[in-house]
Design an enzyme around this catalytic site. Structure first.
Site, PDB file in Angstrom:
ATOM      1  N   TYR A 184      17.608  29.261   5.714  1.00  0.00           N
ATOM      2  CA  TYR A 184      16.427  29.987   6.187  1.00  0.00           C
ATOM      3  C   TYR A 184      16.459  30.196   7.697  1.00  0.00           C
ATOM      4  CZ  TYR A 184      14.096  29.585   1.679  1.00  0.00           C
ATOM      5  OH  TYR A 184      13.771  29.693   0.353  1.00  0.00           O
TER       6      TYR A 184
ATOM      7  N   LYS B 269       0.842  -1.198   0.000  1.00  0.00           N
ATOM      8  CA  LYS B 269       0.000   0.000   0.000  1.00  0.00           C
ATOM      9  C   LYS B 269       0.882   1.254   0.000  1.00  0.00           C
ATOM     10  CE  LYS B 269      -0.656  -0.437   4.966  1.00  0.00           C
ATOM     11  NZ  LYS B 269      -0.902   0.647   5.871  1.00  0.00           N
TER      12      LYS B 269
END
Ligand code: PLP
Length: 368
Positions: free
Chosen positions: A264, A35
């Protein structure tokens, strides 16, 4: 030139891990859970490699199962979350999809549908996870009703799912196993003497650490991809090999002075004159943004810690202590020698999530 960011997928490691599953539970049928795009590894590719080896696959929903059938996968596919509407019963019958029944609504959709052939059915009972599954006291009635329906193939599998099998000797798992066995025994009393009840409880952690959970069917997911779900040492888990190696390369190198910051929010500041390398991978490629400064990467086989925030397409690493680093050198973000579980921990998550978040943007290359 193409961007050097790839997920290498090792065919031999995947086959090897499936062999480990079989060695751990040689008496069982061991289906492969693929899955969520095979936990980020590519469902079609993984299923193609495993199709000759496994008795069946497990997916979350019918869309995932249809994708595999359209790609030529032959083996039965179990829908672990069951069906989401009555129409899906007919699609399941036509495509040899097996249905895990998780609630009474799904049971009634299956019984009312008009199907071309009987469907192999699993009945999930809630033994303590409290997420899906019918109540223990409903099992006998539902099982007998299913047995009497021409929509349901013989040999219904009684299943449950563990909440805490990754925790060594967890009381919760002992209780779930004990309750499951009680439910099975009570069911056996109301079935004809000759009837055998097939059972399935184990996921990877159950398989690896709970011998009593290795029953007729096991449902291995995470361990197939070469990583341990356990919180403790385990000899079989130690033999697993990572299937995915996430890698990129250095695209910029610069020297910075002590006191200068990187990236950042200037979240990392050099405490000494430092060499910073920029790597062409970021959270847009599936690398966890929350990985903190200090999270290791491998550059030419040597550990280099992340310095500063992970950006969308890049991250920065401190290569001050690493010899002979050049532009274009390969950087391994996880894989052989650098377990994804370790990186996930540095990012406040688990290996399952880190792998599953690999997006289509990150091309995979099948190796060996
Ligand atoms: C019902 C069920 N079985 C098996 C698995 C596979 O679990 P694991 O990846 O821990 O082996 C899952 C995964 O979440 C599941 O939901």
């Amino acid at each position: 030139m193409t961007r050097p960011t790839h997920a290498l997928i090792s065919r031999s490691a995947l086959r090897h891990n499936y062999k480990v599953v079989q060695q751990v539970a040689p008496q069982s049928n061991n289906l492969a859970v693929v899955k969520a795009n095979a936990y980020g590894h590519g469902a079609v590719v993984v299923a193609q490699i495993l199709d000759p080896l496994v008795p069946a696959f497990g997916v979350a929903c019918i869309e995932e199962a249809v994708e595999l059938r359209n790609a030529g996968i032959q083996k039965p596919i179990l829908l672990l979350e069951g069906i989401f509407s009555k129409d899906e019963v007919e699609i399941a019958a036509e495509n040899n999809f097996w249905i895990m029944l998780d609630n009474l609504q799904q049971v009634s959709w299956l019984l009312q549908a008009n199907v071309s052939s009987p469907i192999k059915t699993w009945l999930k009972v809630d033994t303590g996870m409290h997420r899906l599954g019918v109540q223990p006291e409903q099992v006998n009635d539902i099982f007998l009703t299913l047995t009497a329906s021409s929509n349901v193939a013989t040999d219904i599998v009684l299943a449950t799912h563990f909440s805490s099998a990754d925790e060594h000797q967890s009381r919760a798992t002992e209780l779930q196993l004990a309750l499951f066995n009680q439910i099975k025994d009570k069911l056996a009393i109301c079935l004809p003497d000759s009837a055998q009840i097939s059972c399935s409880v184990a996921n990877s952690a159950g398989l690896l650490d709970w011998p009593k959970a290795r029953l007729d069917w096991n449902r291995a997911g995470f361990m197939l991809y070469g990583n341990s779900p356990l919180d403790s040492e385990n000899s079989a888990a130690d033999r697993l090999k990572p299937v995915m190696t996430l890698k990129s390369a250095i695209i910029s190198i610069r020297d910075i002075a002590a006191g200068q910051s990187v990236g950042y929010s200037q979240a990392w500041t050099a405490t000494r004159p430092s060499k910073i390398a920029t790597v062409a991978i970021g959270y847009g490629d599936g690398y966890p943004r929350n990985a903190k400064s200090g999270t290791p990467t491998l550059v030419n086989g040597q550990k280099a810690p992340i310095a500063g925030r992970v950006s969308m397409d890049m991250l920065t690493i401190d290569i001050t202590d690493i010899k002979d680093v050049n532009l274009g050198d390969e950087v391994i973000l996880w894989g052989t020698g650098l377990p994804v579980n370790q990186i996930a921990e540095c990012a406040g998550t688990i290996g399952y999530e880190a792998l599953t978040r690999i997006p289509k943007r990150t091309p995979s290359i099948i190796v060996d």
